[in-house]
Design an enzyme around this catalytic site. Structure first.
Site, short mmCIF file in Angstrom:
data_model
loop_
_atom_site.label_atom_id
_atom_site.label_comp_id
_atom_site.label_asym_id
_atom_site.label_seq_id
_atom_site.Cartn_x
_atom_site.Cartn_y
_atom_site.Cartn_z
N ASP A 1 0.83 -1.21 0.00
CA ASP A 1 0.00 0.00 0.00
C ASP A 1 0.86 1.26 0.00
OD1 ASP A 1 -2.43 1.23 -0.14
OD2 ASP A 1 -2.90 1.05 1.99
N ASN B 1 -0.42 5.74 4.79
CA ASN B 1 -0.91 4.92 5.90
C ASN B 1 -0.37 5.48 7.22
OD1 ASN B 1 -0.37 2.81 3.46
ND2 ASN B 1 -2.11 2.16 4.68
N CYS C 1 -2.68 9.20 -1.01
CA CYS C 1 -4.06 8.92 -1.33
C CYS C 1 -4.28 9.43 -2.74
CB CYS C 1 -4.99 9.62 -0.34
SG CYS C 1 -6.72 9.37 -0.73
ZN ZN Z 1 -4.77 1.51 2.08
#
Ligand code: ZN
Length: 304
Positions: free
Chosen positions: A14, A252, A243
């Site tokens: 991520d 994160n 994001c």
């Molecule tokens: Zn995420």
């Protein structure tokens, strides 16, 4: 407090997925090995998405081949592969991932934009994957409900939407349900209510929480989750990531920030904080960041 909180390191997936610069396969392998040496026992290593769509995630097969297979896959010790569909599941099995994290978006808007499928179609895909695993074998399956607190396309996401998916995932018998604040819009009080609602809907399924710090509520949300009894949280070393729907946003919650907060209070995480801080600093520099996003990488721990 001596309760153990498991932190799943998601930086290699991520985190890196939402960074502008891409790392090579060798750099990703070095990062994963360093994180495991720093205490990451469960780690999101790769994503089986189409690398033409997400170039940062290229090389999933090569990365898994470069890691000595552990073959444990017991949700305490695993290298996780992110899976969006049956094709991803097949790649995940072929690559000998210890665990598959299958994503189901809470909204049609996000699902159609990211995975070309409505929320209902993604639940169907999850069911087909669970069926395939039962028939032919494969690693344990965790299911992430993404955009579970808000969606960049459809706006507010209701508790009912999340509960409906959690109930279906729980009845399929997945090993764990992850409630994910993909775009970083949750608040701690909603976290508590949503944890309680999902627990009621899937009482036999372990819960995990996934927060982004886009609007500076990440650690408060983690606190609310732990207070609500959740023992498993995702975090990304250095607070890597971003994001895609909020340019310049942070990523994160930082693994070192979460480790610090929990261990300061007496919880155990199994991580080496100084090692994490060093990794966060190094990887942030490699990715061309002016400063690491995590507070601990900037300030250091306490006591020294
Ligand atoms: Zn995420």
């Amino acid at each position: 407090m001596s309760r153990f909180i498991q932190i799943v390191e998601v930086g290699p997936r991520d985190g890196l997925q939402n960074e502008k610069l891409s790392l090579s396969v060798d750099e990703k392998l070095a990062m994963i090995r360093r994180l495991e040496a720093a205490g990451a026992k469960r780690l999101e290593a790769v994503s089986f998405v189409n690398p033409n769509r997400v170039p940062q995630m290229a090389g999933a097969e090569e990365i898994m081949a470069g890691l000595a297979p552990e073959g444990l896959g017991d949700l305490e010790h695993s290298r996780i592969g992110l899976v969006l569909n049956m094709r991803g599941w097949e790649r995940c099995v072929a690559s000998q991932c210890d665990e598959a994290n299958v994503v189901v978006c809470a909204t049609d808007g996000f699902g159609l934009a990211n995975q070309g499928a409505t929320a209902a179609q993604q639940v169907d895909a999850l069911a087909a994957i669970v069926e395939r695993q039962a028939a032919l074998g494969g690693p344990p399956i965790s299911a992430t409900i993404s955009v579970a607190f808000g969606c960049p396309f459809d706006g507010e996401v209701s508790e009912d939407q999340v509960v409906a998916i959690a109930r279906q995932a729980g009845s399929l018998g997945v090993a764990e349900i992850v409630i994910a604040d993909t775009i970083g819009v949750a608040d701690p009080w909603t976290v508590r209510r949503r944890v309680e609602a999902v627990r009621a809907a899937a009482p036999d399924t372990r819960l995990r929480l996934h927060f982004h710090d886009t609007r500076n509520t990440g650690l408060a949300n983690a606190f609310a989750g732990v207070e609500a009894g959740v023992d498993v949280l995702d975090a990304s070393v250095g607070g890597l990531g971003g994001c895609p729907f909020a340019p310049n946003a942070t990523g994160n919650i930082g693994t070192e920030d979460l480790v610090y907060m929990l261990e300061r209070a007496g919880f155990e995480t199994g991580y080496d904080l100084d090692a994490l801080i060093a990794i966060g600093r190094d990887i942030s520099e490699r990715l061309g960041k002016a400063a690491p996003a995590s507070s601990l990488a900037r300030a250091g721990g306490f006591p020294a």
